[in-house]
Every structure is written in C-alpha cells, then in structure tokens.
Design a protein around this motif. Structure first.
Motif: not given
Length: 270
Positions: A50-56, A90-95, A132-142, A157-160
């Motif tokens: 399987a694969t887990l994508y983990l966002l910063h 740096y600040d893409s928010w994965y958009w 999944t991901g943290l902060s901006m990455g938690g938002h991005g993952a969801l 999401s952790t601390s998203g």
C-alpha cells in the motif's frame, strides 16, 4: 482507540527485521513544468502492499517527516507499505491556483500517484492508498481526499487547518485566493469543513486528531461535530499538546496505526 493503541504497542515492542530504504527523488510535474523533490520510504524487501502520502505543513518541506519522526521507518519495515513525502511548496495549501503556477492538487493526486505506482510497484487500488499530513498538510490531505475519492479511500489529518476562514490574514492564504471579505465564495470552496457534504456514504475512512492546546483545536472540534451531525463515519482523537513536533512525534504513531488497519482490511464480500 484501543485497537490503535494495541497496534502501536506491538510495533514498538519488537525490533525491525529489515532496514527501510529512504530515497529522495525528483518527480517531474508536467502541470507545473518543474521537478518536485519527494522522500520515499520503502521496505527493503518485497513489493509494497500500500502507499501512504504524508504531507508537510506551512513553511516545511519534503524532508520534515522522515527527519523529525524517524519511527515512520519502523512502520514501513513491519507493515511493508510505502510512505511518500512530497514537497508541497512553502505555502501552497496543496491547491491548484490560477496565476501562481502552483498545481499541487494535480501533482499529488495524479502525477505523483502515477509515478509512485510505476516506479515502486505499489498497488493501483484506491483502498491501498492513504493520505494524511500536519497543519497545512492536514488540510491538504482531507481536501485532496474529498475531491479525489476515486484516488484515495483513506484519509487523515493531524493538527490540520481544516477551516481556514477564522484566519483571514495568516499563512499566505489571501495571497492565493484573495481577501476573505471580498472572496468568501472562494474561501468556502477551499476550506475542508465546507466540503464534507461531497463525501459519498462509506467512501472514505477518516482519522482526525489535534492537540488540546493547539490554535487549530477549535476548528478540528467543529469539523468533528459537523461530521457527526452529517453522519459521516470517522475516528477523532484529542490529546494534550501544542502545534509542534513534540505533539506530531506522538500523533504520527496513531495515524500510522490507523492507516495500517485500513490497508489490512479485506474488501467486503459482494
């Protein structure tokens, strides 16, 4: 959370048999016309299951997770799935944002997935993909999981930053989608909490956690309450902690245990 805790205790109580491989690769993005650095943690032997994508997070980079939480290599060793940590800017928010050159939604959900499955032999099966991901990455993952339910079946999401609207002047958001008071529709369309009506029943397994002293604690509670009200199944965990690596170095173990359980589940009989 007892099953998650049991999985964590089991993992930490045994030694690794193989040393996970850590590669830093450059993945070409046709949509952005550039190479994007990505860390790939893979099992030493065998084909990934399987694969887990983990966002910063905001201001972070592709190396944060593997450098700050080296225990993720143990999860790869023991459970034989890939962990993929792309650079999200740096600040893409994965958009995908017109006029900026940023197409991180397209990159992660399409271009990177295709590359990983071709190069590493990971299964091309949405039930074997998580994000999944943290902060901006938690938002991005969801955000990416909701908008690409054909790609991902498991998300966390952790601390998203799961609702960006209470923070109209923070983290370069207005630089990308405009001032909040002039562009409320755009802000609603780019914030996770306003997208959950798009989740098809039973289509996403979700795990959300946040520290009780985190400045995102309120918006995570609000997301949990809205998911509950809309009868969207999810796991929600709160623990003492702030918006920092002291918290994330603990929460990542719960995230990994959740995804490992998702990946091990057999499809329901038809």
């Amino acid at each position: 959370m007892s099953r998650l805790l049991t999985a964590i205790i089991f993992l930490l109580g045994i030694s690794s048999v193989y040393a996970a491989k850590v590669d830093t690769v450059e993945v070409y993005s046709a949509s952005m016309k550039k190479k994007v650095k990505t860390v790939v943690v893979s099992p030493e032997k065998g084909t990934p299951k399987a694969t887990l994508y983990l966002l910063h997070g905001y201001s972070g980079n592709y190396g944060n997770w593997v450098n700050k939480t080296p225990q993720i290599k143990n999860w790869v060793d023991q459970n034989e799935y890939l962990i993929v940590c792309p650079d999200g800017g740096y600040d893409s928010w994965y958009w995908d944002i017109e006029g900026t050159g940023d197409r991180y939604e397209t990159f992660v959900s399409k271009e990177l997935v295709s590359y990983i499955e071709q190069q590493y032999g990971a299964p091309a099966d949405r039930t074997k993909r998580g994000i999944t991901g943290l902060s901006m990455g938690g938002h991005g993952a969801l955000y990416l999981a909701i908008r690409h339910q054909d790609v991902f079946a498991n998300a966390g999401s952790t601390s998203g930053g799961v609702d960006i609207r209470p923070f109209p002047n923070n983290w370069s958001i207005k630089k990308r989608i405009g001032e909040y008071h002039d562009n409320q529709t755009a802000w609603n369309e780019h914030t996770v909490i306003e997208l959950i009506h798009q989740i098809r029943p039973g289509n996403l397994k979700l795990f959300i956690d946040c520290g009780t002293e985190d400045f995102f604690f309120g918006v995570n509670n609000a997301l949990h309450e809205k998911l509950t009200y809309m009868n969207v199944a999810h796991d929600y965990l709160t623990m003492p902690g702030k918006h920092d690596w002291n918290y994330w170095s603990k929460s990542i173990d719960f995230q990994m245990a959740f995804f490992n359980q998702c990946f091990q589940e057999k499809p329901a009989a038809k």
